[in-house]
Design a protein around this motif. Structure first.
Motif, PDB file in Angstrom:
ATOM      1  N   GLY A  62       0.810  -1.211   0.000  1.00  0.00           N
ATOM      2  CA  GLY A  62       0.000   0.000   0.000  1.00  0.00           C
ATOM      3  C   GLY A  62       0.845   1.263   0.000  1.00  0.00           C
ATOM      4  N   TYR A  63       1.936   1.238   0.750  1.00  0.00           N
ATOM      5  CA  TYR A  63       2.838   2.386   0.815  1.00  0.00           C
ATOM      6  C   TYR A  63       3.483   2.622  -0.543  1.00  0.00           C
ATOM      7  N   THR A  65       2.285   1.725  -3.380  1.00  0.00           N
ATOM      8  CA  THR A  65       1.241   2.182  -4.301  1.00  0.00           C
ATOM      9  C   THR A  65       1.068   3.694  -4.206  1.00  0.00           C
ATOM     10  N   LEU A  66       1.055   4.217  -2.980  1.00  0.00           N
ATOM     11  CA  LEU A  66       0.923   5.663  -2.786  1.00  0.00           C
ATOM     12  C   LEU A  66       2.122   6.421  -3.362  1.00  0.00           C
ATOM     13  N   LEU A  67       3.320   5.886  -3.144  1.00  0.00           N
ATOM     14  CA  LEU A  67       4.522   6.530  -3.681  1.00  0.00           C
ATOM     15  C   LEU A  67       4.512   6.521  -5.209  1.00  0.00           C
ATOM     16  N   SER A  68       4.108   5.392  -5.777  1.00  0.00           N
ATOM     17  CA  SER A  68       4.043   5.281  -7.235  1.00  0.00           C
ATOM     18  C   SER A  68       3.024   6.256  -7.813  1.00  0.00           C
ATOM     19  N   LYS A  69       1.887   6.407  -7.109  1.00  0.00           N
ATOM     20  CA  LYS A  69       0.855   7.357  -7.544  1.00  0.00           C
ATOM     21  C   LYS A  69       1.393   8.786  -7.514  1.00  0.00           C
ATOM     22  N   ALA A  70       2.110   9.120  -6.444  1.00  0.00           N
ATOM     23  CA  ALA A  70       2.690  10.463  -6.329  1.00  0.00           C
ATOM     24  C   ALA A  70       3.684  10.713  -7.449  1.00  0.00           C
ATOM     25  N   LEU A  71       4.479   9.700  -7.772  1.00  0.00           N
ATOM     26  CA  LEU A  71       5.465   9.820  -8.835  1.00  0.00           C
ATOM     27  C   LEU A  71       4.778  10.074 -10.181  1.00  0.00           C
ATOM     28  N   SER A  72       3.703   9.347 -10.427  1.00  0.00           N
ATOM     29  CA  SER A  72       2.935   9.533 -11.675  1.00  0.00           C
ATOM     30  C   SER A  72       2.329  10.930 -11.731  1.00  0.00           C
ATOM     31  N   ASP A  73       1.849  11.419 -10.584  1.00  0.00           N
ATOM     32  CA  ASP A  73       1.257  12.761 -10.539  1.00  0.00           C
ATOM     33  C   ASP A  73       2.277  13.831 -10.911  1.00  0.00           C
ATOM     34  N   VAL A  74       3.496  13.689 -10.409  1.00  0.00           N
ATOM     35  CA  VAL A  74       4.549  14.666 -10.737  1.00  0.00           C
ATOM     36  C   VAL A  74       4.799  14.676 -12.242  1.00  0.00           C
ATOM     37  N   LEU A  75       4.836  13.500 -12.849  1.00  0.00           N
ATOM     38  CA  LEU A  75       5.066  13.401 -14.293  1.00  0.00           C
ATOM     39  C   LEU A  75       3.914  14.031 -15.076  1.00  0.00           C
ATOM     40  N   VAL A  76       2.674  13.801 -14.625  1.00  0.00           N
ATOM     41  CA  VAL A  76       1.506  14.375 -15.306  1.00  0.00           C
ATOM     42  C   VAL A  76       1.500  15.899 -15.177  1.00  0.00           C
ATOM     43  N   ILE A  77       1.852  16.413 -13.990  1.00  0.00           N
ATOM     44  CA  ILE A  77       1.929  17.868 -13.802  1.00  0.00           C
ATOM     45  C   ILE A  77       2.962  18.464 -14.751  1.00  0.00           C
ATOM     46  N   HIS A  78       4.113  17.822 -14.851  1.00  0.00           N
ATOM     47  CA  HIS A  78       5.168  18.291 -15.761  1.00  0.00           C
ATOM     48  C   HIS A  78       4.651  18.310 -17.197  1.00  0.00           C
ATOM     49  N   SER A  79       3.947  17.252 -17.597  1.00  0.00           N
ATOM     50  CA  SER A  79       3.452  17.153 -18.974  1.00  0.00           C
ATOM     51  C   SER A  79       2.405  18.223 -19.280  1.00  0.00           C
ATOM     52  N   THR A  80       1.467  18.434 -18.349  1.00  0.00           N
ATOM     53  CA  THR A  80       0.402  19.409 -18.599  1.00  0.00           C
ATOM     54  C   THR A  80       0.947  20.835 -18.628  1.00  0.00           C
ATOM     55  N   VAL A  81       1.896  21.142 -17.756  1.00  0.00           N
ATOM     56  CA  VAL A  81       2.494  22.484 -17.763  1.00  0.00           C
ATOM     57  C   VAL A  81       3.323  22.674 -19.029  1.00  0.00           C
ATOM     58  N   ASN A 113      -2.367   2.215  10.766  1.00  0.00           N
ATOM     59  CA  ASN A 113      -2.958   2.996   9.681  1.00  0.00           C
ATOM     60  C   ASN A 113      -2.667   2.397   8.308  1.00  0.00           C
ATOM     61  N   MET A 114      -1.497   1.746   8.181  1.00  0.00           N
ATOM     62  CA  MET A 114      -1.192   1.082   6.923  1.00  0.00           C
ATOM     63  C   MET A 114      -2.171  -0.056   6.672  1.00  0.00           C
ATOM     64  N   LYS A 115      -2.537  -0.766   7.753  1.00  0.00           N
ATOM     65  CA  LYS A 115      -3.506  -1.862   7.625  1.00  0.00           C
ATOM     66  C   LYS A 115      -4.880  -1.307   7.244  1.00  0.00           C
ATOM     67  N   TYR A 116      -5.266  -0.178   7.856  1.00  0.00           N
ATOM     68  CA  TYR A 116      -6.533   0.464   7.475  1.00  0.00           C
ATOM     69  C   TYR A 116      -6.531   0.787   5.979  1.00  0.00           C
TER      70      TYR A 116
END
Length: 211
Positions: A62-63, A65-81, A113-116
């Protein structure tokens, strides 16, 4: 065969518009060059840690997954800008901040919280399956029937252990965060009521707790 004059005009208009857009994008890229360079470096650094150095390989799925999502978001922000769509990138920035808040909250009590967070996938899958079982667009579909027959039993068994840990149409952290808010010594009763009523009180709670 004669070409339609309307299509000829459209082609010319389209070519001119494409040139204008390219000029506009180039101007915006120049204005946001420091931001784009910073995003590129941050993306490269995080990518290096995750995939080259495997720094997070021992962390729960899960951790990662969150890091990978954040990494993808940074790339998408770079692309859109880069293509000049600055306003459109704001939603992705919000998503990035939400991921950051999720990680901060998980780190407050990591194992619990990770289990939640990870078990919420089971909760969401179960309710999605139940919803589709009553949806005529899904329930007669042979692929869905095959999926249901294969997963329903194991999913039901897992769900029975965690169903009381979540609320439908609420975020994964709703119950533990509600308890944290109620038990927070620096929050008044009125603040407790206001924050528990919010759909996403995570930023507000973390700001209070980190003062």
């Amino acid at each position: 065969m004669e070409q339609n004059p309307i299509l000829e005009q459209l082609e010319e208009y389209s070519n001119n518009l494409e040139k204008e857009i390219a000029v506009l994008q180039e101007k915006r890229c120049i204005s946001y060059k420091p931001l784009l360079e910073s995003l590129k470096k941050q993306y490269a650094f995080a990518h290096f840690l995750m995939y080259q150095e495997s720094v997070f390989d021992t962390m729960p799925q899960g951790y990662k997954t969150l890091l990978s999502k954040a990494l993808s978001d940074v790339l998408v922000i770079h692309s859109t800008v880069t293509i000049g769509c600055v306003t459109q990138s704001y939603n992705i920035v919000r998503s990035l901040f939400e991921t950051y808040a999720n990680l901060m909250y998980i780190n407050k009590n990591f194992e619990a919280n990770m289990k939640y967070y990870e078990d919420y996938t089971i909760f969401a899958q179960y309710h999605k399956l139940e919803e589709h079982k009553n949806d005529p667009d899904y329930k007669y579909d042979p692929y869905f029937i095959q999926f249901k027959n294969r997963t329903e039993g194991p999913l039901q068994e897992k769900y029975s252990f965690i169903e009381n840990n979540y609320k439908e149409r609420k975020d994964w952290y709703f119950i533990p965060l509600s308890e944290d808010i109620k038990n927070h010594p620096d929050l008044t009763d009125q603040e407790n009521m206001n924050m528990v009523g919010l759909r996403i009180p995570l930023f507000v709670f973390l700001e209070k707790k980190l003062r």
